[in-house]
Design a protein around this motif. Structure first.
Motif, mmCIF file in Angstrom:
data_model
loop_
_atom_site.group_PDB
_atom_site.id
_atom_site.type_symbol
_atom_site.label_atom_id
_atom_site.label_comp_id
_atom_site.label_asym_id
_atom_site.label_seq_id
_atom_site.Cartn_x
_atom_site.Cartn_y
_atom_site.Cartn_z
ATOM 1 N N ARG A 34 0.863 -1.179 0.000
ATOM 2 C CA ARG A 34 0.000 0.000 0.000
ATOM 3 C C ARG A 34 0.902 1.233 0.000
ATOM 4 N NH1 ARG A 34 -3.144 -0.914 5.158
ATOM 5 N NH2 ARG A 34 -4.317 -2.636 4.299
ATOM 6 N N HIS A 64 2.335 -2.597 5.597
ATOM 7 C CA HIS A 64 1.890 -2.627 4.194
ATOM 8 C C HIS A 64 2.681 -1.614 3.361
ATOM 9 C CE1 HIS A 64 -1.636 -5.275 4.380
ATOM 10 N NE2 HIS A 64 -1.946 -4.734 5.552
ATOM 11 N N ILE A 70 0.312 -8.515 4.194
ATOM 12 C CA ILE A 70 -0.818 -8.852 3.312
ATOM 13 C C ILE A 70 -2.065 -9.005 4.180
ATOM 14 C CG2 ILE A 70 0.549 -9.992 1.517
ATOM 15 C CD1 ILE A 70 -0.177 -12.708 2.754
ATOM 16 N N ASP A 71 -3.230 -8.856 3.561
ATOM 17 C CA ASP A 71 -4.497 -9.137 4.230
ATOM 18 C C ASP A 71 -5.190 -10.240 3.447
ATOM 19 O OD1 ASP A 71 -4.043 -7.001 5.976
ATOM 20 O OD2 ASP A 71 -5.093 -5.592 4.662
ATOM 21 N N ASP A 120 -6.362 -7.116 14.291
ATOM 22 C CA ASP A 120 -6.561 -6.992 12.852
ATOM 23 C C ASP A 120 -6.530 -8.407 12.276
ATOM 24 O OD1 ASP A 120 -6.621 -6.211 10.234
ATOM 25 O OD2 ASP A 120 -4.884 -4.892 10.343
ATOM 26 N N HIS A 123 -4.950 -9.629 8.894
ATOM 27 C CA HIS A 123 -3.616 -9.089 8.634
ATOM 28 C C HIS A 123 -2.487 -10.071 8.976
ATOM 29 C CE1 HIS A 123 -0.716 -5.655 8.483
ATOM 30 N NE2 HIS A 123 -0.084 -6.351 9.413
HETATM 31 ZN ZN LIG Z 1 -3.180 -5.509 6.963
#
Ligand SMILES: [Zn+2]
Length: 148
Positions: A34, A64, A70-71, A120, A123
Motif C-alpha cells: 500500500r 503494508h 498482506i491481508d 486486525d 492481517h
Molecule cells: Zn493488513
C-alpha cells in the motif's frame, strides 16, 4: 519507499495460497503493498470519512507501506468472499480461518489477531526483526538473509 511486496513476502504469499488450497481452503489476498497516500486514505475511514475504523496506522506507519504485509479473506464454496472466522468449508472441525493463520505462522508471518490492542484478523506481516521506526528511518530487510 518500496513499491511492491518484498520478494520473500511475495513468495510466502503464493506459498500460503497453495498450502491452503491443499487443505481445501480458497484464500483470497485482499491487500498487499500500500502506498503512503493509500494508507492515509484508509486511516481517514471512520475518522473524517464514513465507515468504521480499520487501521491505527497513518501513512508510513504500516508494514503494508514497506511491502511486508498482506491481508486475506476466504472464498466459500459458493463463491462469496467472507471474513467469517467460524466458517469451516473443508468440514474438518477446525475453522478455515485459523487453519490459514497456522500455515501463515509456519511460513514466518505474524498475525494481526495476536495483537494486544487493536486486533486486525485479516492481517499477516513479516517484519524481519525491524520495527516501524527503523523502517521509517530507512532500514530495509536484506533479501539474502532470508534466501532458502
Ligand atoms: Zn493488513
Amino acid at each position: 519507499m518500496p513499491e511492491a511486496l518484498h520478494p520473500v513476502v511475495q513468495e510466502n504469499k503464493v506459498e500460503l495460497v497453495d498450502r491452503a488450497a491443499e487443505k481445501g481452503i480458497a484464500v483470497v489476498i485482499t491487500d498487499g503493498h500500500r502506498s503512503v497516500s493509500e494508507q492515509d486514505m484508509l486511516y481517514e475511514q471512520g475518522r473524517s470519512e464514513e465507515g468504521s475504523i480499520v487501521t491505527y496506522a497513518e501513512g508510513g506507519e504500516s508494514y503494508h507501506n514497506y511491502g511486508l504485509a498482506i491481508d486475506f479473506a476466504i472464498e466459500t464454496k459458493d463463491g462469496r468472499v467472507v471474513w467469517d472466522m467460524n466458517y469451516d468449508g473443508n468440514n474438518n472441525g477446525t475453522s478455515d480461518w485459523m487453519e490459514v493463520v497456522e500455515v501463515a505462522e509456519d511460513l514466518g508471518f505474524t498475525w494481526g489477531g495476536d495483537w494486544k490492542n487493536f486486533k486486525d484478523y485479516p492481517h499477516l506481516q513479516m517484519d524481519f526483526g525491524l520495527t516501524i521506526r527503523e523502517l521509517q528511518y530507512g532500514k530495509r530487510p536484506e533479501v539474502e538473509d532470508y534466501a532458502k
